[in-house]
Design a protein around this motif. Structure first.
Motif: not given
Ligand code: PFF
Length: 443
Positions: A18-19, A21-23, A101, A220-221, A223, A228
């Protein structure tokens, strides 16, 4: 019977998925590139430790103590009190974040296909290519829909058979791709300049804006702030050490973000004329240019480098979008007593409609503005600058001041409990609050 994760490793990989990702791979290098590299990274680490990690641990406590979706968790733990608002903020933000996203995730899917077919490998005007791609009324929309369908496929299968099983496949794949790409990037001539940019802080670049960006990036990174990870924690087993899991997730996430920097900056510095502060176009415009000439005499290496990079982005995006989808799927399944498959379809359908709106805001609807922003930017602003910090403040305040102390202690079961209580009560709400107010005044 409520679902749960079947194994410890599956649970950690799903949360880390989850953490990560694109972030990490798109947003982090972009922000670091714009805000002066290493100095930004140090600030970002401070925000992770003092502000975002406490929110993550708070979410874990709420999720596991209640064993319910993010709205019901407050109804279970604080019946009749207004904290449930925090749960609703999470569900709304969950829909919105998945919608925009998936647009960028769709771009990564399209770029993956195009890279594997070698069509990105001829020299061209990559800026013009990217522009005409995102403005096209069909291609990015179809890519977004395909990405959303992949997310749906995983979530509809359930917690153990879907989320956990796919995390166990996708996360190791992601780590392997990262390793190969780091080796590729570091072996390019002149790579040291990129390392210097990444690891040698230049504090002259630090101003209020950089601090705000660092906190936004940390939230954001990881989550955090929109329930979530509370939703995932509601599937954790009773003996899961929450503080340790949170620490591991933050560590994995930070390592992946720094690895993305290790992949991108040495390569960009190595190819003369390439810019590190190119903003969001860094990954879709600057990098194809870099990939194209990375290993001049060995085009096959260029091909491998670029195809694997976009595959990496796609895989990382998928493990995150699954978790965004799960916030609303869990809520709808449990509130309306629906089958998970049906709830997942509802979430996918709503997010696809919003996703189309966000995608078209780069093209035929680019003239439509609400509060001075196109739909994509509006959704991003509302989630990242409003819902996440506000949710973070509410979560820490709830766990620090309202939730029974014995419940918190039992859930944490850690020698760090007094320190964490101090962070929940004072440091995190005040720190996040200051940034939140600055952000709002900044507009
Ligand atoms: N953490 C994810 C990323 O770094 O791309 C983005 C994200 C996932 C934001 C889940 C919010 C969330 F609830």
């Amino acid at each position: 019977m409520r679902s749960s994760f079947g194994s410890k490793i599956g649970m950690v990989l799903a949360s880390a998925g989850s953490a990560v990702g694109l972030g990490n791979i798109w947003r982090f290098p972009t922000e670091a590139g714009r805000n002066g590299g290493a100095a930004f990274i140090l600030l970002y680490l401070a925000c992770v430790l003092l502000l975002a990690m406490p929110v993550m641990i708070g979410e874990f406590v709420i999720g596991r103590a209640s064993r319910a979706n993010t709205v019901d968790s407050y109804r279970v733990l604080a019946p009749g009190k207004p904290w449930v608002v925090s749960g609703f903020i999470g569900v709304v933000a969950g829909f919105l974040v998945l919608s925009y996203y998936s647009v960028v995730a769709g771009w990564t899917l399209d770029y993956t296909v195009v890279s594997f077919s070698a069509s990105l490998m001829k020299p061209m005007d990559y800026g013009g290519y990217f522009d005409s791609f995102v403005r096209n009324p069909w291609r990015p929309v179809l890519a977004m829909a395909a990405f959303m369908a992949a997310t749906h496929f995983v979530v509809a299968r359930g917690v153990e058979k879907g989320i956990e099983r796919f995390s166990k496949i996708l996360m190791p794949l992601l780590f392997c791709i990262i390793l190969v790409l780091i080796v590729c990037s570091l072996s390019m001539p002149g790579a040291e300049k990129g390392l210097e940019f990444l690891f040698k802080p230049d504090f002259s670049k630090v101003n209020t804006q950089v601090v705000l960006s660092a906190m936004g990036q940390a939230f954001f990174t990881l989550s955090v702030g929109i329930g979530c990870l509370a939703t995932y924690a509601s599937y954790f087993s009773d003996d899961t050490p929450l503080v340790r899991v949170a620490f591991n997730v933050c560590l994995i996430d930070t390592l992946v973000a720094v690895s993305a920097g290790l992949i991108i900056f040495p390569a960009v510095f190595s190819v003369s004329g390439a810019q590190v502060d190119a903003g969001p176009g860094l990954v879709f415009i600057t990098l194809p240019n870099v990939f194209n000439s990375a290993f001049g005499a060995l085009p096959v290496l260029n091909y491998i480098f670029s195809s694997l990079f976009y595959l990496l982005l796609f895989v990382a995006a998928l493990t995150s979008s699954i978790s965004m989808h799960e916030i609303s799927t869990a809520y709808i399944t449990e509130t309306f007593h629906l089958e998970r498959r049906v709830a997942a379809r509802i979430v996918t359908a709503i997010c696809m409609v919003f996703g189309v709106v966000c995608s078209l805001s780069f093209g035929i609807w680019s003239g439509i503005h609400v509060f001075g922003m196109g739909f994509f930017d509006l959704f991003d602003y509302f989630v990242a600058k409003f819902c996440m910090p506000l949710g973070g403040i509410l979560i820490c305040t709830f766990v620090g001041w309202d939730l029974k102390h014995s419940t918190v202690r039992r859930q944490l079961g850690s020698r760090f409990t007094p320190l964490l209580m101090f962070l929940f009560r004072w440091v995190a709400p005040i720190g996040i609050g200051i940034v939140f107010v600055y952000e709002l005044m900044d507009r």
